[in-house]
Design an enzyme around this catalytic site. Structure first.
Site, short mmCIF file in Angstrom:
data_model
loop_
_atom_site.label_atom_id
_atom_site.label_comp_id
_atom_site.label_asym_id
_atom_site.label_seq_id
_atom_site.Cartn_x
_atom_site.Cartn_y
_atom_site.Cartn_z
N GLY A 45 -1.32 -9.61 -0.94
CA GLY A 45 -0.34 -9.62 -2.03
C GLY A 45 -0.30 -8.30 -2.79
CB CYS A 46 -2.96 -6.20 -4.19
SG CYS A 46 -3.64 -7.47 -5.28
CB THR A 47 -1.24 -4.50 0.65
OG1 THR A 47 -2.66 -4.34 0.56
CG2 THR A 47 -0.66 -3.46 1.59
CB ALA A 50 0.61 -1.30 -4.12
#
Length: 151
Positions: A45-47, A50
């Site tokens: 999710g963070c990838t 970002a």
């Protein structure tokens, strides 16, 4: 989760980025700033979040925005994350959670029936005077730039 809302003054902060440089809110005086908090570098999710912001970086710059990513990861982990995906903006390594707590995004979470404390994925849009224009708590990781740039 966060007590901050549009119209509030953004909390002043200073933290080290992935290269060990100190980054402060005052560095962005006179500029618009997107500060996005994410739970952990290099997770799916963070990838996605970002990378979506990075893919739209030129649009943000054209509209006068700078971008800062923040998590409690170490500078080494942030540096690896940034280098792997070629992010064009700094990532703060807020290991002592000073910035995270100033923005009120640390707290109880649930995942797969387990409760624990962690970072709530939240984005703050700050105007050139240091005032919050928007607080996005329901982040759509794959289309986050559209959430910011159309509101």
């Amino acid at each position: 989760m966060t007590h901050l809302k549009a119209g509030d003054k953004a909390p002043d902060f200073s933290a080290k980025d992935e290269q060990g440089n100190t980054v402060s809110l005052s560095d962005y005086k006179g500029k618009k700033l997107v500060v996005f908090f994410y739970p952990k570098a290099s997770t799916p999710g963070c990838t996605a979040e970002a990378c979506n912001l990075n893919d739209n970086y030129d649009r943000f710059k054209a509209l006068g925005y700078e971008i800062l990513g923040v998590s409690a990861d170490s500078a080494k982990r942030q540096s690896n994350f940034k280098n792997k995906y070629g992010f064009q903006y700094p990532l703060l390594a807020d290991e002592d959670k000073a910035v995270i707590e100033a923005f009120g995004v640390w707290g109880p979470k649930k995942f797969m029936g387990r409760e624990y404390d962690g970072i709530h994925r939240t984005t703050f849009v700050i105007d050139e005077h240091g005032v919050l224009e928007d607080v996005i708590t329901k982040v759509k990781t794959k289309e986050h730039a559209a959430q910011i740039l159309t509101e």
